[in-house]
Design an enzyme around this catalytic site. Structure first.
Site, short mmCIF file in Angstrom:
data_model
loop_
_atom_site.label_atom_id
_atom_site.label_comp_id
_atom_site.label_asym_id
_atom_site.label_seq_id
_atom_site.Cartn_x
_atom_site.Cartn_y
_atom_site.Cartn_z
N ALA A 84 -1.31 18.78 6.90
CA ALA A 84 -1.59 19.74 5.83
C ALA A 84 -0.17 20.11 5.47
O ALA A 84 0.38 21.32 5.97
CB ALA A 84 -2.60 20.71 5.99
N THR B 75 1.36 19.15 1.76
CA THR B 75 1.43 19.10 0.16
C THR B 75 0.53 20.47 -0.09
O THR B 75 -0.25 20.80 0.50
CB THR B 75 0.76 17.84 -0.39
N GLY C 23 -6.44 14.63 3.29
CA GLY C 23 -7.60 13.93 3.68
C GLY C 23 -8.45 14.41 4.85
O GLY C 23 -8.10 14.62 6.03
N GLY D 265 11.55 15.54 12.27
CA GLY D 265 10.03 15.59 11.96
C GLY D 265 9.67 14.39 10.61
O GLY D 265 8.39 14.53 10.59
N TYR D 266 10.37 13.70 10.35
CA TYR D 266 10.26 12.77 9.60
C TYR D 266 9.48 11.58 10.08
O TYR D 266 8.94 10.76 9.41
CB TYR D 266 11.57 12.10 9.11
N GLN E 23 -3.31 -19.37 -13.16
CA GLN E 23 -2.37 -19.57 -11.96
C GLN E 23 -1.43 -18.74 -12.13
O GLN E 23 -0.93 -18.11 -10.99
CB GLN E 23 -1.86 -21.15 -12.01
N GLN F 135 -4.27 -7.65 -11.85
CA GLN F 135 -4.34 -9.06 -12.25
C GLN F 135 -5.36 -10.00 -11.96
O GLN F 135 -5.96 -10.65 -12.57
CB GLN F 135 -2.70 -9.80 -12.25
N TYR G 218 0.58 8.85 -3.42
CA TYR G 218 0.73 9.60 -2.23
C TYR G 218 1.59 9.23 -0.89
O TYR G 218 2.37 8.12 -1.22
CB TYR G 218 -0.93 9.59 -1.28
N GLU G 219 2.12 10.21 -0.42
CA GLU G 219 3.23 9.92 0.70
C GLU G 219 4.10 9.73 0.10
O GLU G 219 5.22 8.89 0.49
CB GLU G 219 2.64 8.71 1.64
#
Lengths: 689, 689
Positions: free
Chosen positions: A179, A181, A220, A316-317, A370, A433, A462-463
């Protein structure tokens, strides 16, 4: 240009022709090269498979990172096949969201109970194979648990904490998420408002949500499923803010699932996709947790409230880095699935005539089709290669960090930002496509393509929102450009910025790669010089950068594409299997030419290439498409997805599309009797009194 | 370049500053120019509104095709506001599909009962206003009834038939749709399999579905709602096939809604979007209808089985033409709605700092965000102008056809194909950019942007798949190119193909338009000449065309963009209101420069423009964005949508986004107690025994 008269468009095979060819193949080789041929399949699809010039198993081994992992994937899949309780009980499209959540949780529980019989859920390959097959792409309540909660404990909890929490987490006895964001704050971490204030007197942290905008939003699994979260909050000791730190926070009672007192938590409603994940909100009202619930592998707070800083401020990354590297792999697979569906269907679907009055053609024979599909097909290999590279780099970086070394973190962070942005954008574009290439049936959920698209395009946001990602890479490139101008030593990934334009005498690949380099160098250095020009006129660096940020994002994209292109070429050169090498060479040529033509205004700028040189690259696209055409179905067969994983009526291995679309439609809940909207509102309108 | 230091990025207003400015405005003018300002709104949004340099009502009148229609739209909306029974009873995202169908049908029935009190449902403006407001964009069971069933009766039934059917249809006593597409056959009408065989002995047609692939598939409303269809089937008399003709066919009993004997009909399941429409399947087993159920305004079959051909073979195209022209208008409105949502939210959302340590900025201040949004904003006006033009042309063409004249049909058909493809593609692309520009919250259904996107992108496929549309226009352009080469007389829309490169001495617009002309001419003539070259080498025309079809689609797009650009410039020049003219001039400049830069490799090709000339056009984009920035919120306010129409928490007029996202989330059905997935599967996993 006479060879064009021999193209699939102007000289199409008859069934007789193919059957004859089949017999020849049968005589000369015992086994067809495509391993998916079965009696009773759609004839057009079988004909395509007989055209394969390569062994589909050999290409599958390349796509799935080696023979061993392909073998393991197949073993796991075979085990799943034996376990009907792991299958969907109905196509998800025919269910409400609550019913979908129920079915996916049923499979999840069965899986947690039985997975040890046949697989190792802590093994990445096993886990991804199982998730793809059993869960599908719409997610499940424990998705973030696996991707972020468990890895964060592994990477950021100290030994004692790991002992306390890890096994419970792995066994699903506690369910967690990550948690970070907040409702009003996303990628700008410095604006995060949630606080964890240390109370020496009780040796506790007081977790608090000071405003509405500070409500945690999006994680999530938070909506209904989690018992715990890794909470990212500002650590406050004696009124001093030490910045963001991770805390292990129980939010729901494990027995009753009722929320803890002082916690407000719930679901945030439906989204464009990924609706089997219950993204949620979370707010705290001076909620207390013990001191040792702060994850203390890197930073520490003693009983007395003494803070110890981590060896590297960005340690922390790692959760984020790991997540992004996994995302790139997931996106490659989503794209590959879309390609299987669209290309098989394009071989089955006949529509329109090239010459009026002749037979309807397979839509895969149209050059326009194609052009829609094959660049995406080539990107599958380009992206999966990039994903493997960045995964390895991330793993070794996390390893180094755990020993206090952080030399490559900045380079890797910049690279993963660029890859995240380019791969998510291009894969979702190619999936769209593919979907549009399937016409109306591609718009139906029976194709699974809308699900693949909506899930895949979510990853653009996200992220780390893509534009923010590109700007983060841009800041790195800005520093690299300054070094290039100064003639300083450069990191390997950006060394090309300092090179002068080389005279390329190498092979075709070398030439094309040198164009990528030219474009990236030109864009980066031009953005940099424009910015410096403004600085000289008195504009501060930050504003000068902002005034050219569109140009910077274009530079960042070009830099990233260069990385992907180089990696793809290197990968192709490593493949020794002759026929597979030939196919991959064509795919790589298509990839390189297509991406260059997408940026072709940069090629003609300042006379770098002449018009006819660019035209040559453009024609190479069409030439590659013609070469790929007869192998197209066999290439997607080599992605080695089974029907259960594809969940697509259009992408069925057997090609029996129409009768199965009919069957699929019958399951629609709107085909039940006495629908409320008809009984209550339509019937009264139309009925004659 | 010093003016950049005065840009919104580097010199941002304080609240004090704005309040001061407000007081000045209050003194000099009694009313602010932006008419949406209200006390208590989000302060950032109010500040934006005070910056308006133009009267929002005046621009609204331009967008909505004149003051009269704006007035009418507002009257109708005010009437709806008085009728709570026409409102959504809950945001659709929190409902299952069946519940959504129920709520939309409830509103529909209320509407059919009361619409005559306040509006004329046969009037296009009234109808579209009502549908947008009451129904939203996900459709409703009678969507195709209104758009295709009723108009087809109006245009293709003879007087007696109109007498029989039209009033019942208008009053909803019969509910119909248009059944043409089949499971295995879409845009290639010649492959349609369904037959209507005339039986002289009983004076009936025998309707039959000979194969699975002949099952009618996709018609909206067919799934559960229709009592009748206009069926498109091959007319067979005495074993001779007279081609496709429309038939009026009852499929369900009006009282019981049970399907007629000999009819199989049902819902085909969920789709990517538009899920309040029940698209369906339909098959016939030698089902009989009276002779006079064939629509006989144009073609006729006598009792004796004598066939009379229509005056023009393509007279049946009117329904399709009408539908496509309406689609272009709908898409313009979808895009406009997305722009309102994204631009208001971008003024409210603050994220990140340009200079570290300063205040977080409104995301609308980022150049990258402006680049995402403002070209889409400009496209709204470009597309709505094109939509109005093509609507007028279509109406007069249908009028002429009813008098047996079909002179403009081919030109109009080609034009509407191109517009359909370009407008649906570009508007859905811009909507997606708007959605992504809103970050995570744009991915939530609370934004309504996913709904707008999935509905809008569907239009790329339905009513003629875009690639097929572009190829149809290409065939028209191919003939035009041949005429240009011969020096023959050309239709006005393609006359430019025969021009030589002009030396442009006009104003800025003239210059930019001449670049569009150059690109279109260059692409069309090059595709044509390449094709002719191949023909000379012995390749048949049809195959030579197919071998260059990608180039042809690019030519068709350029031709269409030229038409849109010309129309937009013409429209701007007609606007006399000074401040509005100024705003539209900037939007048109942005539109033209942006579209040209999207095709910039064509500008530098063969030295048509120098690099510095192209760079000048590129800088014009950024200049226009800076000019638009202070007016951006007021421009979208001028689209004059009310909150009820927008259905978006992010797009609220008052800008109170966060507290309302929180409220919206509380309504998620997953916030109910005792969810099955938790009770049955998660709780047993986590609970301690």
């Amino acid at each position: 240009m006479i060879y064009r008269s021999l193209s699939p468009l102007s000289c199409r095979k008859t069934k007789q022709h193919t059957l004859f060819r089949f017999q020849c193949i049968q005589e000369t080789r015992k086994m067809p090269l495509n391993k998916l041929i079965q009696d009773g399949d759609n004839q057009d699809l079988t004909n395509e498979r007989f055209k394969s010039t390569f062994d589909t198993d050999a290409l599958a081994a390349v796509f799935h990172s080696g023979e061993d992992s392909l073998k393991r994937i197949r073993e796991v899949r075979d085990e799943i096949t034996k376990r009907g309780h792991l299958f969907d009980s109905l196509p998800a499209a025919h269910r409400t969201r609550a019913e979908k959540m129920e079915d996916v949780s049923r499979k999840l529980k069965n899986l947690m109970e039985n997975v040890n019989e046949f697989a190792d859920f802590t093994n990445n390959l096993d886990m991804l194979t199982i998730i793809r097959d059993v869960m599908g792409v719409e997610g499940f309540p424990l998705a973030l648990h696996n991707l972020m909660f468990v890895p964060t404990i592994q990477n950021q909890a100290d030994d004692e904490q790991t002992e306390w929490w890890l096994m419970d987490a792995i066994q699903g006895k506690i369910i967690g998420t990550y948690a970070q964001t907040e409702l009003g704050h996303g990628t700008n971490l410095s604006a995060i408002e949630t606080t964890a204030t240390y109370d020496k007197s009780t040796e506790e942290f007081i977790i608090h949500t000071p405003t509405t905008t500070a409500t945690k939003w999006w994680p999530g699994g938070l909506g209904t499923s989690c018992t715990h979260v890794i909470l990212v909050a500002n650590l406050i000791i004696d009124n001093k803010n030490y910045g963001l730190h991770p805390f292990f926070v129980p939010i729901r009672d494990r027995n009753s699932y009722s929320q803890m007192s002082g916690v407000r938590v719930g679901d945030i409603g439906t989204k464009m996709g990924v609706n089997c994940v219950d993204n949620g909100f979370l707010a705290f009202d001076n909620y207390r947790i013990p001191r040792r619930n702060m994850l203390m592998k890197h930073s520490k707070v003693s009983k007395e409230g003494v803070y110890t800083a981590p060896s590297h401020p960005k340690v922390g990354y790692t959760t984020m880095l790991y997540m992004r590297s996994e995302m790139i792999m997931h996106q490659s697979y989503y794209l590959a699935m879309a390609m299987v569906i669209a290309i098989r269907y394009s071989a089955v679907r006949r529509q329109g005539e090239i010459k009026p009055g002749t037979q309807e053609v397979q839509i895969l024979d149209y050059q326009t089709q194609q052009y829609r599909l094959f660049p995406g097909l080539a990107r599958c290999f380009a992206f999966v290669t990039a994903a493997n590279t960045v995964r390895q780099m991330t793993e070794s970086c996390i390893q180094e960090l755990s020993h206090g070394k952080s030399d490559v973190l900045a380079d890797l962070h910049a690279l993963s930002c660029g890859l995240k942005a380019v791969v998510t954008h291009q894969s979702s574009t190619s999936i769209d496509q593919a979907r549009q290439g399937c016409g109306g049936h591609g718009y139906s959920d029976a194709s699974y393509l809308p699900t693949l698209y909506t899930c895949s395009v979510g990853a653009c946001t996200y992220e780390g929102e893509n534009m923010v990602m590109l700007l983060q890479l841009s800041k790195y490139l800005m520093k690299a450009a300054a070094k290039a101008e100064e003639g300083a030593v450069m990191a390997p990934l950006v060394a090309y910025l300092a090179s002068s334009e080389p005279v390329v005498i190498g092979d075709k690949f070398e030439k094309l790669l040198s164009h990528f380099e030219h474009i990236a160098r030109h864009r980066v250095m031009q953005a940099y010089r424009q910015m410096i020009e403004e600085e000289k006129q008195g504009i501060e660096r930050d504003y000068a950068f902002a005034n050219h940020s569109v140009d910077w994002t274009k530079a960042a994209r070009a830099h990233t594409k260069l990385f992907i292109a180089r990696g793809f070429v290197k990968k192709v050169q490593e493949v020794s299997h002759q026929e597979v090498h030939a196919v991959l060479t064509t795919l790589a040529e298509l990839y390189l030419s297509y991406e260059l033509i997408e940026m072709s205004s940069d090629l003609t700028a300042n006379g770098y290439l002449s018009e006819s040189q660019v035209q040559e690259i453009r024609h190479q696209i069409y030439d590659c498409m013609r070469k790929i055409r007869p192998n197209a179905v066999s290439i997607v067969d080599s992605f080695d997805f089974c029907d259960r994983e594809l969940r697509s009526v259009l992408g069925r291995r057997d090609g029996h599309v129409y009768e199965n679309l009919y069957k699929w439609a019958q399951m629609s809940p709107l085909n039940r009797k006495n629908l409320p909207h008809v009984e209550k509102y339509l019937k009264p309108m139309t009925s004659k009194l």
